[in-house]
Design a protein around this motif. Structure first.
Motif, PDB file in Angstrom:
ATOM      1  N   THR A  99       4.248   1.687  -9.972  1.00  0.00           N
ATOM      2  CA  THR A  99       4.232   0.503 -10.844  1.00  0.00           C
ATOM      3  C   THR A  99       2.831  -0.087 -10.950  1.00  0.00           C
ATOM      4  OG1 THR A  99       4.708  -1.139  -9.114  1.00  0.00           O
ATOM      5  CG2 THR A  99       6.616  -0.041 -10.145  1.00  0.00           C
ATOM      6  N   GLY A 100       1.888   0.484 -10.207  1.00  0.00           N
ATOM      7  CA  GLY A 100       0.508   0.004 -10.225  1.00  0.00           C
ATOM      8  C   GLY A 100       0.195  -0.994  -9.138  1.00  0.00           C
ATOM      9  N   ARG A 101       1.185  -1.353  -8.325  1.00  0.00           N
ATOM     10  CA  ARG A 101       0.999  -2.338  -7.260  1.00  0.00           C
ATOM     11  C   ARG A 101       0.252  -1.732  -6.080  1.00  0.00           C
ATOM     12  NH1 ARG A 101       6.045  -4.382  -3.978  1.00  0.00           N
ATOM     13  NH2 ARG A 101       4.979  -3.647  -2.152  1.00  0.00           N
ATOM     14  N   PRO A 102      -0.845  -2.351  -5.641  1.00  0.00           N
ATOM     15  CA  PRO A 102      -1.563  -1.843  -4.471  1.00  0.00           C
ATOM     16  C   PRO A 102      -0.724  -2.011  -3.214  1.00  0.00           C
ATOM     17  CG  PRO A 102      -2.491  -3.940  -5.162  1.00  0.00           C
ATOM     18  CD  PRO A 102      -1.452  -3.566  -6.182  1.00  0.00           C
ATOM     19  N   ARG A 103      -0.648  -0.951  -2.410  1.00  0.00           N
ATOM     20  CA  ARG A 103       0.209  -0.993  -1.230  1.00  0.00           C
ATOM     21  C   ARG A 103      -0.540  -0.739   0.069  1.00  0.00           C
ATOM     22  NH1 ARG A 103       5.513   0.323  -1.962  1.00  0.00           N
ATOM     23  NH2 ARG A 103       5.634  -0.424   0.192  1.00  0.00           N
ATOM     24  N   ALA A 104      -1.670  -0.018   0.009  1.00  0.00           N
ATOM     25  CA  ALA A 104      -2.366   0.325   1.250  1.00  0.00           C
ATOM     26  C   ALA A 104      -3.842   0.566   0.987  1.00  0.00           C
ATOM     27  CB  ALA A 104      -1.752   1.583   1.870  1.00  0.00           C
ATOM     28  N   ILE A 105      -4.646   0.200   1.971  1.00  0.00           N
ATOM     29  CA  ILE A 105      -6.064   0.539   1.941  1.00  0.00           C
ATOM     30  C   ILE A 105      -6.271   1.675   2.936  1.00  0.00           C
ATOM     31  CG2 ILE A 105      -8.432  -0.230   2.341  1.00  0.00           C
ATOM     32  CD1 ILE A 105      -7.556  -3.036   1.534  1.00  0.00           C
ATOM     33  N   LEU A 106      -6.914   2.732   2.450  1.00  0.00           N
ATOM     34  CA  LEU A 106      -7.167   3.928   3.249  1.00  0.00           C
ATOM     35  C   LEU A 106      -8.669   4.060   3.478  1.00  0.00           C
ATOM     36  CD1 LEU A 106      -4.826   6.301   1.206  1.00  0.00           C
ATOM     37  CD2 LEU A 106      -4.225   4.713   3.046  1.00  0.00           C
ATOM     38  N   ARG A 107      -9.022   4.590   4.637  1.00  0.00           N
ATOM     39  CA  ARG A 107     -10.437   4.791   4.979  1.00  0.00           C
ATOM     40  C   ARG A 107     -10.644   6.262   5.294  1.00  0.00           C
ATOM     41  NH1 ARG A 107     -13.955   4.095   9.707  1.00  0.00           N
ATOM     42  NH2 ARG A 107     -15.920   3.207   8.994  1.00  0.00           N
TER      43      ARG A 107
END
Length: 177
Positions: A99-107
């Protein structure tokens, strides 16, 4: 043994919604406030979706959030087509659902370039998909890359360069590694 999807064409696949860049910026700012020692990227992180259709995008993101998926592979040509630089160790990116919703930040923790025949069992296992075997990984990824190269206007070849990336989930805190 789980079988990869058999569809090798892009026909009939719905598109993901566009990513919500405003919400992604808010997620990034919350991470920067909580973890300034890690959020040192000179540029804002890329905002992306796994896969090429909603079902696959949400399935892969679910594997990231639940834990087994800690690696991903992309064609170098996909980065070039989008005008994006290749990732760097220590850089971040924001994964969104269909849906385009940000869910996680990955490094990013590890990167290397390879061709499909140079991928090993360990990497296939770390991708966390299917039965986690190299055979499943190769079959599923070739099917995906055949769709991707068709969208980009050229034919899949096993000698195309692939970016193999391992990552940690760093935000939000409740799903971070």
């Amino acid at each position: 043994m789980e079988t990869p999807p058999t569809d090798t064409s892009a026909a009939g696949l719905a598109d993901n919604a566009p990513v919500d860049r405003s919400a992604a910026a808010g997620l990034w700012e919350a991470y920067r406030a909580a973890r300034p020692e890690l959020a040192t990227d000179a540029e804002p992180p890329s905002v992306e979706q796994f896969g090429d259709h909603p079902e696959l995008t949400d399935e892969l993101l679910g594997l990231v959030i639940e834990g087994p998926k800690r690696a991903t592979a992309s064609l170098v040509a996909e980065f070039a087509a989008e005008g994006e630089p290749l990732p760097r160790v220590g850089s971040h990116w924001i994964a969104c659902d269909s849906t385009g919703r940000p869910r996680a930040i990955l490094r990013s923790t590890e990167l290397r370039l390879a061709v499909i025949d140079e991928v090993d069992e360990s990497f296939a296992y770390d991708e966390g998909e299917g039965d986690r075997t190299l055979a499943w990984w190769r079959d599923g990824h070739e099917r995906y890359w055949r769709r991707a190269t068709a969208r980009l206007g050229f034919e899949w070849s096993p000698d195309l360069e692939i970016v193999l990336e391992r990552f940690d989930v760093v935000w939000p805190a409740e799903i971070a590694d």
